[in-house]
Design a protein around this motif. Sequence first.
Motif, PDB file in Angstrom:
ATOM      1  N   GLN A  74       0.834  -1.202   0.000  1.00 55.55           N
ATOM      2  CA  GLN A  74       0.000   0.000   0.000  1.00 55.55           C
ATOM      3  C   GLN A  74       0.871   1.255   0.000  1.00 55.55           C
ATOM      4  N   VAL A  75       1.921   1.274   0.824  1.00 55.28           N
ATOM      5  CA  VAL A  75       2.824   2.420   0.865  1.00 55.28           C
ATOM      6  C   VAL A  75       3.526   2.595  -0.479  1.00 55.28           C
ATOM      7  N   ALA A  76       4.001   1.490  -1.050  1.00 54.96           N
ATOM      8  CA  ALA A  76       4.708   1.550  -2.334  1.00 54.96           C
ATOM      9  C   ALA A  76       3.789   2.047  -3.447  1.00 54.96           C
ATOM     10  N   ARG A  77       2.553   1.574  -3.470  1.00 56.82           N
ATOM     11  CA  ARG A  77       1.617   1.993  -4.510  1.00 56.82           C
ATOM     12  C   ARG A  77       1.356   3.499  -4.444  1.00 56.82           C
ATOM     13  N   PRO A  87       2.090   2.304 -10.574  1.00 56.57           N
ATOM     14  CA  PRO A  87       1.902   1.715  -9.241  1.00 56.57           C
ATOM     15  C   PRO A  87       1.866   0.196  -9.235  1.00 56.57           C
ATOM     16  N   ASP A  88       1.358  -0.428 -10.312  1.00 55.22           N
ATOM     17  CA  ASP A  88       1.262  -1.895 -10.321  1.00 55.22           C
ATOM     18  C   ASP A  88       2.621  -2.560 -10.152  1.00 55.22           C
ATOM     19  N   ILE A  89       3.663  -1.965 -10.724  1.00 53.55           N
ATOM     20  CA  ILE A  89       4.987  -2.585 -10.656  1.00 53.55           C
ATOM     21  C   ILE A  89       5.557  -2.496  -9.251  1.00 53.55           C
ATOM     22  N   ALA A  90       5.533  -1.302  -8.659  1.00 53.29           N
ATOM     23  CA  ALA A  90       6.054  -1.140  -7.302  1.00 53.29           C
ATOM     24  C   ALA A  90       5.244  -1.951  -6.303  1.00 53.29           C
ATOM     25  N   GLU A  91       3.928  -2.010  -6.496  1.00 52.16           N
ATOM     26  CA  GLU A  91       3.088  -2.787  -5.585  1.00 52.16           C
ATOM     27  C   GLU A  91       3.413  -4.269  -5.664  1.00 52.16           C
ATOM     28  N   THR A  92       3.595  -4.783  -6.871  1.00 48.07           N
ATOM     29  CA  THR A  92       3.924  -6.206  -7.018  1.00 48.07           C
ATOM     30  C   THR A  92       5.275  -6.515  -6.386  1.00 48.07           C
ATOM     31  N   ALA A  93       6.247  -5.624  -6.593  1.00 46.86           N
ATOM     32  CA  ALA A  93       7.552  -5.821  -5.963  1.00 46.86           C
ATOM     33  C   ALA A  93       7.428  -5.856  -4.448  1.00 46.86           C
ATOM     34  N   ALA A  94       6.565  -5.002  -3.908  1.00 44.96           N
ATOM     35  CA  ALA A  94       6.364  -4.979  -2.459  1.00 44.96           C
ATOM     36  C   ALA A  94       5.676  -6.252  -1.976  1.00 44.96           C
ATOM     37  N   LEU A  95       4.690  -6.719  -2.718  1.00 44.38           N
ATOM     38  CA  LEU A  95       4.017  -7.958  -2.346  1.00 44.38           C
ATOM     39  C   LEU A  95       4.985  -9.144  -2.361  1.00 44.38           C
ATOM     40  N   ALA A  96       5.986  -9.083  -3.241  1.00 43.12           N
ATOM     41  CA  ALA A  96       6.919 -10.201  -3.409  1.00 43.12           C
ATOM     42  C   ALA A  96       8.176 -10.085  -2.557  1.00 43.12           C
ATOM     43  N   ASP A 209      11.885  -0.598  -1.725  1.00 45.00           N
ATOM     44  CA  ASP A 209      12.869  -0.637  -0.644  1.00 45.00           C
ATOM     45  C   ASP A 209      12.519   0.391   0.430  1.00 45.00           C
ATOM     46  N   LEU A 210      12.195   1.613   0.014  1.00 43.88           N
ATOM     47  CA  LEU A 210      11.832   2.643   0.982  1.00 43.88           C
ATOM     48  C   LEU A 210      10.522   2.285   1.677  1.00 43.88           C
ATOM     49  N   ALA A 211       9.542   1.797   0.921  1.00 45.07           N
ATOM     50  CA  ALA A 211       8.259   1.420   1.517  1.00 45.07           C
ATOM     51  C   ALA A 211       8.454   0.364   2.603  1.00 45.07           C
TER      52      ALA A 211
END
Length: 417
Positions: A74-77, A87-96, A209-211
Amino acid sequence: MDPLDLYDATAHERVVEEPPKRVDAPVRTPFERDRARVVHAAASRRLAAKTQVVGPQTDDFTRNRLTHSLEVAQVARDLSRALGSLPDIAETAALAHDLGHPPFGHNGERVLADLSDACGGFEGNAQTLRILSRLESKTFDADGRSVGLNLTRATLDACTKYPWPRGGGPDPLKFGVYEDDQAVFGWLRAGAAMDVGGVRQCIEAQIMDLADDVAYSVHDVEDGTVAGRIDLTAMDLPAVWATVRDWYLPDARDDELDDVLAGLRTQGSWPTTPYDESRRSLAALKNLTSDLIGRFCGAAQHATFAAGSGPFVRYEGTLVVPERTLLEMAVLKGIAAHYVMQAEDRLVAMARERELMIELVAILVQRAPEELERPFVDDWDDAGDDAARLRVVIDQVASLTDASAVTWHTRLRRRRP
């Protein structure tokens, strides 16, 4: 401009080309499909039973790896949208980003790192890449080899927090790829921009990374407060600052850390009375959590726009995090480390966890492949030497949850050969 238009054909590519979906299926971008694959992955479900800071069965409030990953996403998105990237890319990276964590969190990670030196070491982020590109079953290439979830290049690159092999980056203990995963690593890094140190995260990985830093610096303090371990109104600051230096900032002075904490205390929602478990007290704590996340992300957003106009996609632009923000997050992480991770009962539990992990790996090394799950039996059969076979055992153990590691250990100890 639609952020999707900023990502070229190279960013959309997959290791194995895939035909278009059925005409009657919902229309999704390649990056939306990536997100769905991570959400539905078995490795994602296992995160619900893996340690974040304390064990996931401790209480009904404490975060586990899955809830942490959802909050990081959520923070990354939100930060990605604010910067104009997709946002989809950063969110997926965060989920993974935590898929590669073994049982018992960083404690288990350190054990596996010690035990796997002969096969190239263990690192949770390198294990994440291995899961996404090999171990998670979704797609196979023409030679019958698994390519994991077959994510797009942009998404897989965004999931790579440490884009260098063991010993090849600025931190000798952190790396993002094992030797036998170099082929897919080379593929995903095609066209990657390099900094003077020879490595650079894409902007979406920087956002992830920051998220992650923002989420766990704030949420670990929240969890520790609700658990009764942290009182933000009464802290032993000399002891806390010693922990901050020991864990995060070795050169930080007490007066410097005092000043950083004083700045945090100017946040209007910083508590002035101890947490008392009431709804009003919990609401106040939630407001503090929200305000701190906004404080840190807002500071990074303003600093990034001040340094360049964008667009902030792939290797165009750099996420800028002010030094003061990094210090504030380190202070919060140090508070949690001192009162939660270094608590006597936690240290005793961690010692038991390490013993269990060491014994479990030793037993499986002796009894493999008979005691392995079927996918890892196949990997064992394909392994060409002892190092490769050790990697299979490490993969098997890393895939377990906290509870299943305990169950496996109990079962295998009773079943003496």
